[in-house]
Design a protein around this motif. Structure first.
Motif, short mmCIF file in Angstrom:
data_model
loop_
_atom_site.label_atom_id
_atom_site.label_comp_id
_atom_site.label_asym_id
_atom_site.label_seq_id
_atom_site.Cartn_x
_atom_site.Cartn_y
_atom_site.Cartn_z
N ARG A 117 0.81 -1.22 0.00
CA ARG A 117 0.00 0.00 0.00
C ARG A 117 0.84 1.28 0.00
N HIS A 118 2.13 1.16 0.29
CA HIS A 118 2.99 2.35 0.32
C HIS A 118 3.58 2.65 -1.06
N TYR A 119 3.26 1.80 -2.05
CA TYR A 119 3.84 2.00 -3.37
C TYR A 119 2.89 2.79 -4.25
N PHE A 120 3.36 3.89 -4.80
CA PHE A 120 2.52 4.76 -5.63
C PHE A 120 2.70 4.42 -7.11
N PHE A 121 1.59 4.32 -7.84
CA PHE A 121 1.68 4.26 -9.30
C PHE A 121 0.46 4.94 -9.90
N ARG A 122 0.58 5.30 -11.14
CA ARG A 122 -0.39 6.18 -11.81
C ARG A 122 -1.81 5.61 -11.84
N VAL A 180 -10.93 -6.31 -4.30
CA VAL A 180 -11.02 -5.11 -5.14
C VAL A 180 -10.88 -3.87 -4.28
N TRP A 181 -11.64 -3.85 -3.18
CA TRP A 181 -11.60 -2.69 -2.30
C TRP A 181 -10.25 -2.54 -1.61
N LYS A 182 -9.64 -3.66 -1.24
CA LYS A 182 -8.33 -3.57 -0.59
C LYS A 182 -7.31 -2.97 -1.55
N PHE A 183 -7.35 -3.38 -2.81
CA PHE A 183 -6.44 -2.81 -3.80
C PHE A 183 -6.65 -1.30 -3.91
N LEU A 184 -7.90 -0.86 -3.97
CA LEU A 184 -8.19 0.57 -4.14
C LEU A 184 -7.84 1.37 -2.89
N ILE A 185 -8.17 0.85 -1.71
CA ILE A 185 -7.83 1.56 -0.47
C ILE A 185 -6.32 1.62 -0.29
N ASN A 186 -5.60 0.58 -0.70
CA ASN A 186 -4.14 0.62 -0.65
C ASN A 186 -3.59 1.76 -1.50
N ARG A 187 -4.23 2.02 -2.63
CA ARG A 187 -3.80 3.14 -3.48
C ARG A 187 -4.16 4.48 -2.82
N PHE A 188 -5.27 4.53 -2.10
CA PHE A 188 -5.70 5.75 -1.42
C PHE A 188 -4.68 6.18 -0.36
N CYS A 189 -3.96 5.22 0.22
CA CYS A 189 -2.97 5.53 1.25
C CYS A 189 -1.87 6.44 0.72
N THR A 190 -1.64 6.43 -0.59
CA THR A 190 -0.60 7.29 -1.17
C THR A 190 -1.17 8.28 -2.18
N ASN A 191 -2.50 8.29 -2.36
CA ASN A 191 -3.10 9.16 -3.36
C ASN A 191 -4.45 9.69 -2.85
N ASN A 192 -4.43 10.87 -2.23
CA ASN A 192 -5.65 11.44 -1.64
C ASN A 192 -6.68 11.85 -2.67
N PHE A 193 -6.28 11.95 -3.94
CA PHE A 193 -7.23 12.34 -4.98
C PHE A 193 -8.32 11.28 -5.18
N LEU A 194 -8.10 10.09 -4.66
CA LEU A 194 -9.09 9.02 -4.81
C LEU A 194 -10.26 9.15 -3.84
N GLU A 195 -10.16 10.05 -2.88
CA GLU A 195 -11.12 10.09 -1.79
C GLU A 195 -12.56 10.27 -2.25
N ASP A 196 -12.80 11.23 -3.11
CA ASP A 196 -14.17 11.48 -3.56
C ASP A 196 -14.72 10.27 -4.32
#
Length: 431
Positions: A177-182, A211-227
């Motif tokens: 979850r700490h790894y950022f990608f586009r 599915v949700w775990k993958f997306l929430i893991n991305r949210f940990c490094t990308n706040n733009f996903l919040e909405d």
């Protein structure tokens, strides 16, 4: 004289060493038998078996043509699948020659011309790579993520396809979850998978949770996903639905000693609680769906607290994190029963130090927030009424004695990053 029973690890190793004696079909059958053996292993046996040495041994068997590539991937997928579900970290694979071989296979298959590329083989290799690795992944992300998402987007309803989708999504959910990608690499596809599931409800419980775990893991490094997560895909509503359905499926009356191994529902519940706990701290948006999520966690805690301490303990962490959210009203925590739930947990005779720490932090946070002055007079009156109600609850429960007893466990103050005050009054709401 009767022979001593052979350990599950020895049975597994024996079957592995015999692979070169079997045909392709026989190897597949033996792998099925090995899978059954692995399912029966406890966490310690599993961790002890799958070391760097074992993975290097598998490499040697391949090099000697004792194990066909398709069967190798089948075996590795079974190992990775069970390893993730059992919640075990296996760093031995990362350091093995087998890991390097798998990485090379991914790159070589991707570099082939499209008409010569074996898509099924590439999916299998990527799944093995993600399921067995820990931590950050290399440049193979740009190859594997689209490949696995494509597998997960299949619309067929047959059981085999559903299982394939489950494994692909489980592999994706294991990306650190700490790894950022586009976002361009995954967001459109993940959104489609979630919306399709909300409409048709055809994924397995584990697949949807993944599915949700993958997306929430991305949210940990990308706040733009919040909405997207909160308002478009309705994470709070979906998590409530899944928690409540899984809670109904579990026999909570079973004693701990009667639970020979975890059920699929128990595994999915634990993973949901982990995801929720990752989600709450960085979340700045808050709505009624997320308030209802806190209510559901409290209900799960009450269902699990007598005979499933692992799950009931896990419920404490998101409740403590929710208490720290400025946009989570103290009144909502009170109405949900969260305060009563934490109180009940602190009365547990077998309460461990980590959970005790979280409980005390919960009440420290509540007290601190209720001491803050409000400009609005109506808010101030509400604050005073809430303080009085919480104070009365705490007084009835004999909190002064409970908190004093926890201060006797000195290690609580040194084991965790945040110190706890020794002043009992800091845990009370003084009106």
């Amino acid at each position: 004289m009767a022979k001593e029973p052979t350990s599950k690890s020895q049975i597994f190793l024996k079957k592995l060493s015999q692979m070169e004696q079997f045909t392709e079909a026989e190897q597949k059958h033996k792998i099925e038998e090995m899978d059954d053996v692995m399912k029966e292993m406890d966490r310690n046996d599993f961790f002890s078996l799958f070391t760097n040495g074992l993975f290097n041994k598998i490499t040697k068997i391949i090099e000697e043509n004792g194990l066909l590539i398709e069967n190798l991937l089948l075996l590795l997928k079974r190992i990775g699948y069970l390893k993730v579900l059992k919640g075990i970290l296996l760093y031995g694979f990362e350091e093995s020659s087998l890991n390097k071989r798998i990485e090379k296979m991914i790159i070589e298959e991707e570099m082939k011309e499209e008409e010569k590329r074996n898509e099924k083989l590439l999916i299998d290799i990527c799944e093995c790579y993600f399921l067995l690795n820990e931590g950050i992944f290399s440049e193979t992300l740009s190859i594997c993520v689209p490949c696995l998402l494509k597998a997960a987007l299949k619309k067929e309803e047959d059981e085999e396809t559903q299982k394939e989708k489950e494994i692909a999504l489980l592999a994706l959910s294991h990306i650190d979850r700490h790894y950022f990608f586009r976002q361009e690499l995954y967001l459109k596809e993940i959104t489609e998978i979630i919306k399709h599931q909300q409409k048709h409800r055809n994924l397995t419980k584990l697949a949807y949770q993944s599915v949700w775990k993958f997306l929430i893991n991305r949210f940990c490094t990308n706040n733009f996903l919040e909405d997207t997560i909160v308002n478009e895909l309705h994470f709070g509503r979906e998590a409530v639905r899944e928690l409540e359905e899984l809670t109904r499926r579990i026999d909570w009356k079973k004693k701990k000693e009667e639970r020979r191994k975890e059920t699929e529902e128990e595994i999915a519940l634990k993973r949901w609680l982990d995801v929720i706990n990752y989600f709450i701290p960085p979340c700045k948006l808050w709505n009624e769906e997320l308030v209802e999520l806190i209510n559901s966690i409290v209900q799960l805690f009450r269902a699990a607290k007598d005979n499933h301490s692992v799950i009931s303990n896990q419920c404490i962490y998101p409740l403590r994190n929710a208490a720290e959210k400025r946009n989570m009203k103290i009144e909502d925590l009170l109405k949900s029963g969260a305060i009563d739930a934490i109180s009940e947990e602190m009365h547990r005779r077998t309460l461990n130090e980590g959970v005790a720490f979280e409980c005390l932090q919960f009440f420290t946070t509540i007290s601190r927030r209720l001491e803050e002055k409000k400009r609005d007079e109506m808010e101030e009156e509400q604050r005073k009424a809430t303080k009085m109600e919480i104070f009365e609850k705490m007084e009835e429960e004999g909190y002064e004695d409970i908190i004093a007893s926890f201060h006797g466990v000195i290690s609580i103050r040194y084991k965790y990053n945040r110190e706890l005050t020794l002043n009992n009054s800091d845990y009370f709401v003084n009106v």
